[in-house]
Design an enzyme around this catalytic site. Structure first.
Site, PDB file in Angstrom:
ATOM      1  N   ASP A  11       0.800  -1.166  -0.089  1.00 44.71           N
ATOM      2  CA  ASP A  11       0.081  -0.036  -0.050  1.00 44.71           C
ATOM      3  C   ASP A  11       0.815   1.163  -0.133  1.00 44.71           C
ATOM      4  OD1 ASP A  11      -2.410   1.526   0.316  1.00 44.71           O
ATOM      5  OD2 ASP A  11      -2.168   1.867   2.329  1.00 44.71           O
ATOM      6  N   SER A  12       0.357   2.243  -0.114  1.00 43.39           N
ATOM      7  CA  SER A  12       0.996   3.640   0.009  1.00 43.39           C
ATOM      8  C   SER A  12       1.306   3.879   1.556  1.00 43.39           C
ATOM      9  CB  SER A  12       0.259   4.883  -0.617  1.00 43.39           C
ATOM     10  OG  SER A  12      -0.910   4.842   0.226  1.00 43.39           O
ATOM     11  N   CYS A  74      -4.092  -1.662  -1.731  1.00 41.73           N
ATOM     12  CA  CYS A  74      -4.450  -0.282  -1.959  1.00 41.73           C
ATOM     13  C   CYS A  74      -5.556  -0.138  -2.975  1.00 41.73           C
ATOM     14  CB  CYS A  74      -3.046   0.173  -2.319  1.00 41.73           C
ATOM     15  SG  CYS A  74      -3.303   1.798  -3.045  1.00 41.73           S
ATOM     16  N   ASN A  75      -6.539   0.610  -2.837  1.00 46.64           N
ATOM     17  CA  ASN A  75      -7.577   0.895  -3.862  1.00 46.64           C
ATOM     18  C   ASN A  75      -6.896   1.524  -5.055  1.00 46.64           C
ATOM     19  OD1 ASN A  75     -10.476   0.026  -2.902  1.00 46.64           O
ATOM     20  ND2 ASN A  75      -9.106   0.342  -1.232  1.00 46.64           N
ATOM     21  N   SER A  76      -6.401   2.519  -4.664  1.00 48.21           N
ATOM     22  CA  SER A  76      -5.631   3.614  -5.791  1.00 48.21           C
ATOM     23  C   SER A  76      -4.927   2.862  -6.769  1.00 48.21           C
ATOM     24  CB  SER A  76      -4.949   4.794  -5.129  1.00 48.21           C
ATOM     25  OG  SER A  76      -5.931   5.383  -4.090  1.00 48.21           O
ATOM     26  N   GLU A 155      -3.211   9.402   8.140  1.00 44.74           N
ATOM     27  CA  GLU A 155      -1.807   9.009   8.499  1.00 44.74           C
ATOM     28  C   GLU A 155      -1.034   9.877   9.564  1.00 44.74           C
ATOM     29  OE1 GLU A 155       0.737   7.294   6.552  1.00 44.74           O
ATOM     30  OE2 GLU A 155      -0.513   6.171   5.580  1.00 44.74           O
ATOM     31  N   CYS A 187     -11.161   2.835   0.361  1.00 49.74           N
ATOM     32  CA  CYS A 187      -9.542   3.023   0.413  1.00 49.74           C
ATOM     33  C   CYS A 187      -9.358   2.514   2.015  1.00 49.74           C
ATOM     34  CB  CYS A 187      -9.457   4.627   0.759  1.00 49.74           C
ATOM     35  SG  CYS A 187      -7.749   5.095   1.156  1.00 49.74           S
ATOM     36  N   HIS A 189      -7.156   2.800   4.087  1.00 48.00           N
ATOM     37  CA  HIS A 189      -6.883   3.692   5.244  1.00 48.00           C
ATOM     38  C   HIS A 189      -8.500   3.570   5.801  1.00 48.00           C
ATOM     39  CE1 HIS A 189      -3.267   4.907   3.341  1.00 48.00           C
ATOM     40  NE2 HIS A 189      -2.926   5.560   4.577  1.00 48.00           N
TER      41      HIS A 189
HETATM   42  N1  DGL Z   1      -4.748   3.217   1.021  1.00 44.78           N
HETATM   43  C1  DGL Z   1      -4.913   3.485  -0.163  1.00 44.78           C
HETATM   44  C2  DGL Z   1      -6.071   3.234  -0.931  1.00 44.78           C
HETATM   45  O1  DGL Z   1      -6.392   2.123  -0.580  1.00 44.78           O
HETATM   46  C3  DGL Z   1      -4.214   4.697  -0.724  1.00 44.78           C
HETATM   47  C4  DGL Z   1      -4.486   6.080   0.103  1.00 44.78           C
HETATM   48  C5  DGL Z   1      -3.482   6.950  -0.743  1.00 44.78           C
HETATM   49  O2  DGL Z   1      -2.370   7.058  -0.553  1.00 44.78           O
HETATM   50  O3  DGL Z   1      -4.053   7.972  -0.844  1.00 44.78           O
HETATM   51  O4  DGL Z   1      -6.636   3.969  -1.907  1.00 44.78           O
END
Ligand code: DGL
Length: 265
Positions: A11-12, A74-76, A155, A187, A189
């Site tokens: 993930d990010s 990570c969804n993105s 974060e 997301c 997060h």
């Molecule tokens: N947790 C990530 C997601 O599911 C990325 C969040 C991010 O870095 O913007 O999209």
């Protein structure tokens, strides 16, 4: 057959730890290698091209660690770089599990009709939830809403604070989110703010959170393909920028001190 190679997860930042934690709950015998690309956080505000580049680097790193499967936590990245990630993994005959496909399939085969998705800007732009859900079930209406301030807030370790509650209330008051019967936390997060979402809707709507669904999908895959490990020996955590927030978060999630290594990728 026993396959003791680790499961690669990326993930990010800290969001994917929610998936990693559930994977350890579902498959305690497995070893994991987690990579948080903290240097490039947030992915959700980046272009699709940048997300592809970061995701390819993360995938190459996990493949070099001899992972038996890659989980895109990570969804993105799932929405913008899945083809590129799969191409790299295919060269080594490695399976990829993303966070959107299993969730979209589950929602599409339910009885719900009005589905809201809150996610990063990059995920919403890609419209992958809408396409996937409606490919399976044309009767479902999907409303995607970008909620970009949530990732930096989480974060920063503010997920339990009042600021978090106010921001979520503000986002969810958007007219797109008014008549939904289900909401997808699109997301990874956002698993950490689920209770604020629930409190906004006063428990009236169904909340779909990906960690359980993704961990279950992984467990089934490992069982069906006889790829389970016998015993977990060591998990590894890597980041591209070592931040205090990541360290604190990892400790809180796993309830123990976690060794985190900095890598250059
Ligand atoms: N947790 C990530 C997601 O599911 C990325 C969040 C991010 O870095 O913007 O999209």
């Amino acid at each position: 057959m026993i396959d003791s190679r680790p499961i690669g997860i990326f993930d990010s930042g800290v969001g994917g730890l929610s998936i990693a934690k559930e994977i350890k709950n579902f498959c305690p015998q497995e070893n994991i290698i987690y990579f948080g690309d903290t240097k490039h956080l947030p992915y959700g505000q980046k272009s699709a091209q940048a997300i592809k580049e970061y995701s390819q680097k993360a995938t190459r790193f996990l493949l070099e660690q001899d992972c038996k499967i890659i989980v895109v936590a990570c969804n993105s990245a799932s929405a913008n770089a899945l083809k590129e990630i799969k191409n790299l993994a295919r060269e080594r005959k490695i399976k990829v599990i993303d966070v959107i496909t299993p969730v979209a399939e589950k929602v599409a085969f339910g009885f719900d009709q009005q589905v809201g998705v809150i996610a990063t800007q990059a995920t919403v732009n890609a419209k992958m939830y809408t396409r996937k859900i409606r490919r399976f079930n044309k009767h479902i209406q999907v409303y995607e809403l970008a909620t970009p301030l949530l990732v930096p807030m989480i974060e920063e370790g503010l997920s339990k604070s009042d600021i978090s509650k106010q921001l979520i209330n503000r986002y969810l008051s958007h007219k797109k989110m008014q008549n939904i019967d289900t909401i997808i936390l699109g997301c990874t997060h956002y698993s950490f703010i689920q209770r604020w979402v629930d409190s906004f809707y006063e428990g009236r709507i169904k909340i779909i959170n990906s960690p359980l669904i993704v961990a279950n999908e992984l467990k089934i895959f490992l069982e069906e393909n006889r790829m389970q490990a016998e015993k977990s020996t060591q998990d590894y955590f890597f980041v591209s920028d070592l931040t205090l927030n990541f360290t604190k978060f990892a400790k809180r999630i796993f309830n123990k001190q976690i060794q985190i290594k900095l890598i250059k990728i």
